[in-house]
Design a protein around this motif. Structure first.
Motif, PDB file in Angstrom:
ATOM      1  N   LEU A  27       0.859  -1.176   0.000  1.00 46.20           N
ATOM      2  CA  LEU A  27       0.000   0.000   0.000  1.00 46.20           C
ATOM      3  C   LEU A  27       0.899   1.230   0.000  1.00 46.20           C
ATOM      4  N   VAL A  28       0.831   2.006  -1.071  1.00 46.21           N
ATOM      5  CA  VAL A  28       1.745   3.138  -1.250  1.00 46.21           C
ATOM      6  C   VAL A  28       1.060   4.443  -0.885  1.00 46.21           C
ATOM      7  N   GLY A  29       1.579   5.110   0.135  1.00 49.32           N
ATOM      8  CA  GLY A  29       1.133   6.446   0.490  1.00 49.32           C
ATOM      9  C   GLY A  29       2.156   7.467   0.054  1.00 49.32           C
ATOM     10  N   HIS A  30       1.775   8.729   0.151  1.00 51.30           N
ATOM     11  CA  HIS A  30       2.703   9.772  -0.283  1.00 51.30           C
ATOM     12  C   HIS A  30       3.895   9.878   0.656  1.00 51.30           C
ATOM     13  N   GLY A  31       3.628   9.926   1.949  1.00 51.37           N
ATOM     14  CA  GLY A  31       4.684  10.140   2.926  1.00 51.37           C
ATOM     15  C   GLY A  31       4.655  11.568   3.445  1.00 51.37           C
ATOM     16  N   SER A  32       4.935  11.726   4.718  1.00 51.91           N
ATOM     17  CA  SER A  32       4.842  13.039   5.344  1.00 51.91           C
ATOM     18  C   SER A  32       5.892  13.179   6.435  1.00 51.91           C
ATOM     19  N   ARG A  33       6.282  14.423   6.702  1.00 51.71           N
ATOM     20  CA  ARG A  33       7.139  14.685   7.856  1.00 51.71           C
ATOM     21  C   ARG A  33       6.337  14.598   9.153  1.00 51.71           C
ATOM     22  N   ARG A  34       5.028  14.579   9.033  1.00 51.17           N
ATOM     23  CA  ARG A  34       4.158  14.414  10.196  1.00 51.17           C
ATOM     24  C   ARG A  34       3.854  12.931  10.370  1.00 51.17           C
ATOM     25  N   GLU A  35       4.381  12.354  11.425  1.00 46.21           N
ATOM     26  CA  GLU A  35       4.274  10.917  11.614  1.00 46.21           C
ATOM     27  C   GLU A  35       2.826  10.464  11.737  1.00 46.21           C
ATOM     28  N   LYS A  36       1.943  11.361  12.197  1.00 48.41           N
ATOM     29  CA  LYS A  36       0.525  11.011  12.305  1.00 48.41           C
ATOM     30  C   LYS A  36      -0.047  10.631  10.940  1.00 48.41           C
ATOM     31  N   SER A  37       0.362  11.335   9.894  1.00 49.96           N
ATOM     32  CA  SER A  37      -0.123  11.023   8.544  1.00 49.96           C
ATOM     33  C   SER A  37       0.416   9.679   8.072  1.00 49.96           C
ATOM     34  N   ASN A  38       1.669   9.375   8.389  1.00 56.21           N
ATOM     35  CA  ASN A  38       2.239   8.089   7.997  1.00 56.21           C
ATOM     36  C   ASN A  38       1.576   6.938   8.747  1.00 56.21           C
ATOM     37  N   GLU A  39       1.219   7.170  10.003  1.00 56.09           N
ATOM     38  CA  GLU A  39       0.541   6.136  10.779  1.00 56.09           C
ATOM     39  C   GLU A  39      -0.828   5.807  10.195  1.00 56.09           C
ATOM     40  N   GLN A  40      -1.467   6.808   9.580  1.00 57.14           N
ATOM     41  CA  GLN A  40      -2.749   6.552   8.934  1.00 57.14           C
ATOM     42  C   GLN A  40      -2.590   5.522   7.815  1.00 57.14           C
ATOM     43  N   VAL A  41      -1.522   5.640   7.040  1.00 59.58           N
ATOM     44  CA  VAL A  41      -1.268   4.677   5.961  1.00 59.58           C
ATOM     45  C   VAL A  41      -1.027   3.291   6.553  1.00 59.58           C
ATOM     46  N   ARG A  42      -0.254   3.245   7.610  1.00 58.65           N
ATOM     47  CA  ARG A  42       0.041   1.944   8.238  1.00 58.65           C
ATOM     48  C   ARG A  42      -1.215   1.319   8.841  1.00 58.65           C
ATOM     49  N   THR A  43      -2.066   2.163   9.426  1.00 55.82           N
ATOM     50  CA  THR A  43      -3.323   1.655   9.994  1.00 55.82           C
ATOM     51  C   THR A  43      -4.193   1.041   8.902  1.00 55.82           C
ATOM     52  N   LEU A  44      -4.287   1.726   7.767  1.00 54.95           N
ATOM     53  CA  LEU A  44      -5.073   1.187   6.650  1.00 54.95           C
ATOM     54  C   LEU A  44      -4.442  -0.086   6.099  1.00 54.95           C
ATOM     55  N   ALA A  45      -3.108  -0.149   6.094  1.00 50.63           N
ATOM     56  CA  ALA A  45      -2.435  -1.360   5.611  1.00 50.63           C
ATOM     57  C   ALA A  45      -2.780  -2.553   6.504  1.00 50.63           C
ATOM     58  N   THR A  46      -2.780  -2.348   7.805  1.00 50.58           N
ATOM     59  CA  THR A  46      -3.130  -3.423   8.734  1.00 50.58           C
ATOM     60  C   THR A  46      -4.574  -3.883   8.544  1.00 50.58           C
ATOM     61  N   ALA A  47      -5.474  -2.900   8.390  1.00 46.48           N
ATOM     62  CA  ALA A  47      -6.885  -3.238   8.193  1.00 46.48           C
ATOM     63  C   ALA A  47      -7.095  -3.944   6.858  1.00 46.48           C
ATOM     64  N   LEU A  48      -6.353  -3.536   5.832  1.00 43.77           N
ATOM     65  CA  LEU A  48      -6.486  -4.174   4.520  1.00 43.77           C
ATOM     66  C   LEU A  48      -5.963  -5.606   4.563  1.00 43.77           C
ATOM     67  N   GLU A  49      -4.928  -5.838   5.344  1.00 44.74           N
ATOM     68  CA  GLU A  49      -4.417  -7.204   5.502  1.00 44.74           C
ATOM     69  C   GLU A  49      -5.480  -8.098   6.122  1.00 44.74           C
ATOM     70  N   ASP A  50      -6.178  -7.595   7.129  1.00 42.00           N
ATOM     71  CA  ASP A  50      -7.264  -8.365   7.735  1.00 42.00           C
ATOM     72  C   ASP A  50      -8.385  -8.623   6.730  1.00 42.00           C
ATOM     73  N   ARG A  51      -8.649  -7.631   5.893  1.00 42.52           N
ATOM     74  CA  ARG A  51      -9.736  -7.758   4.913  1.00 42.52           C
ATOM     75  C   ARG A  51      -9.393  -8.765   3.817  1.00 42.52           C
ATOM     76  N   LEU A  52      -8.174  -8.710   3.292  1.00 36.75           N
ATOM     77  CA  LEU A  52      -7.820  -9.521   2.126  1.00 36.75           C
ATOM     78  C   LEU A  52      -7.273 -10.894   2.497  1.00 36.75           C
ATOM     79  N   GLY A  53      -6.682 -11.004   3.679  1.00 35.69           N
ATOM     80  CA  GLY A  53      -6.088 -12.276   4.063  1.00 35.69           C
ATOM     81  C   GLY A  53      -4.735 -12.524   3.453  1.00 35.69           C
ATOM     82  N   VAL A  54      -4.068 -11.467   2.999  1.00 31.51           N
ATOM     83  CA  VAL A  54      -2.704 -11.568   2.479  1.00 31.51           C
ATOM     84  C   VAL A  54      -1.853 -10.516   3.175  1.00 31.51           C
ATOM     85  N   PRO A  55      -0.530 -10.727   3.230  1.00 34.08           N
ATOM     86  CA  PRO A  55       0.324  -9.728   3.861  1.00 34.08           C
ATOM     87  C   PRO A  55       0.222  -8.376   3.146  1.00 34.08           C
ATOM     88  N   VAL A  56       0.090  -7.305   3.912  1.00 27.11           N
ATOM     89  CA  VAL A  56       0.040  -5.955   3.353  1.00 27.11           C
ATOM     90  C   VAL A  56       1.038  -5.090   4.115  1.00 27.11           C
TER      91      VAL A  56
END
Length: 416
Positions: A27-56
């Motif tokens: 899952l490719v996000g833009h990236g930010s100097r604000r770690e809160k924005s990067n954590e949002q991408v990681r949170t979605l990656a974790t949720a997508l892994e649960d949804r798809l059943g494959v490593p994300v």
């Protein structure tokens, strides 16, 4: 339109380009100097892994780690196929140039891997449904109801130099309006292109709605979302007869997983549908002729990456590029418009695009108070106002003043 409550469109297939135990998603996000924005991408990656059943895993274009090459390198030893899914709202240069460039490099580095490149979030029923809920939340906060009150919506996106991406904002606004009881739904932008948020809000105010819901079309709650909220608050202060409020960004709402799941399915089955018919890199569009050509686009992507690499230590907004050296305002109010101001505006913009040295933002302006002496063109921060400007003068203003800092003296109306 109701949100999706089942996973039928994201059901995991029993066959495909790779067995599920041998496949991963990046899952490719833009990236930010604000770690809160990067954590949002990681949170979605974790949720997508649960949804798809494959490593994300999450990866980033810039400003955060891991980079796309690093993320693919980390997944490569464990799988034989990787599907790249974009956490980008629209298809502009990052989706069309930067990620494909990174994918091509990764394919060369890891020839044993099958790497599929997906598309952006784009226009999707789940997103329209999510925006409808964001509008309803603003209505509740303001104490209005679209069924009985006149409620207008302004959908505000970041803005892009890619007309295809900007056009999708207008399409999304129209889809949000269809079948709903809003008095109007209008697109706006916080930067780069027009109409800007303040311009759109003032135009909507003329309809005298009871309330205006401003919806930030952003993934995270960053600087640009803050500017949208500030714009809504200023409008609310300026127009006491209209209640205005700003909604929340998309965030990590679970409906985004519906969209990401569909984009994953399309990529892994080679059925990605990109908007090539209106892509400025594929066809000639008025004002963007120089952008046609994949090689040129890739070169610009490389240059863009180097630019950001040079700015790694700049402690400012994560992706608001350096301000232009000059801002040019062209009065397009009634008198100046009748004297040819729209043609002057277009010629200035075209000349600026044709120039290799011009670093200026050229925008419309309301009345500059010199009616009868126009068309008026004001150049800041120099404080030079040109009067009686003709379209034929545009090349001189750009070539002499904007490129070389040489004032076109015979056109000067006043200096401030």
């Amino acid at each position: 339109m109701s949100g999706r409550t089942d996973d039928s469109t994201n059901a995991i297939p029993t066959d495909g380009p790779a067995a599920l135990d041998d496949e991963a998603v990046l899952l490719v996000g833009h990236g930010s100097r604000r770690e809160k924005s990067n954590e949002q991408v990681r949170t979605l990656a974790t949720a997508l892994e649960d949804r798809l059943g494959v490593p994300v895993d999450a990866g980033f274009l810039e400003l955060a780690e891991p980079s796309i090459p690093e993320a693919i390198g980390g997944l490569a030893p464990a799988v034989s196929a990787i599907t790249v899914v974009h956490l980008s709202l629209f298809a502009a240069s990052h989706v069309k140039n930067d990620v494909p460039l990174a994918v091509e490099r990764a394919r060369a580095t890891h020839p044993e891997l099958t790497i599929q490149n997906g598309s952006h979030l784009g226009i999707h029923p789940a997103i329209v449904d999510l925006l409808d809920d964001r509008a309803a939340a603003v209505e509740a906060e303001l104490g209005v109801d679209r069924a009985t009150d006149d409620v207008a919506v302004v959908l505000c996106a970041r803005g892009s130099s890619d007309p295809d991406a900007n056009a999708d904002v207008a399409k999304l606004a129209r889809l949000l309006a269809e079948g709903r009881e809003f008095s109007t739904v209008q697109p706006a932008f916080i930067g780069v292109t027009e109409p800007r948020l303040d311009e759109r809000l003032h135009a909507v105010a003329k309809r005298r709605p009871d309330a205006v819901a401003v919806l930030p079309y952003m993934l995270g709650d960053g600087v640009l979302t803050g500017r949208i909220r500030d714009g809504a608050a200023e409008f609310d202060d300026d127009y006491p007869y209209v209640d205005a409020g700003a909604g929340d960004p998309l965030g990590t709402d679970s409906r985004l997983l519906d969209v990401l799941g569909d984009r994953w399915q399309a990529a892994r089955t080679d059925s990605v549908d990109m908007s090539c018919d209106t892509c400025k890199y594929k066809v000639e569009l008025d004002g963007y002729e120089e952008d046609v050509g994949g090689a040129r686009a890739m070169l610009r992507a490389l240059t863009h990456q180097e630019t950001h690499a040079d700015r790694e230590n700049v402690d400012d907004d994560p992706h608001v590029h350096d301000a232009p050296a000059k801002h040019v305002a062209v009065c397009t109010n009634q008198t100046c418009a009748a004297d040819g101001a729209p043609a002057v505006l277009e010629r200035l913009r075209q000349a600026a695009r044709d120039s290799d040295a011009c670093d200026a933002r050229i925008t419309r302006s309301s009345c500059l108070g010199r009616c009868g002496d126009g068309p008026m063109v004001a150049v800041y921060p120099d404080g030079v106002w040109y009067g009686g400007v003709d379209a034929a003068d545009a090349e001189r203003i750009v070539g002499d003043h904007l490129d070389r800092d040489r004032i076109v003296s015979e056109l000067v109306d006043q200096t401030l």
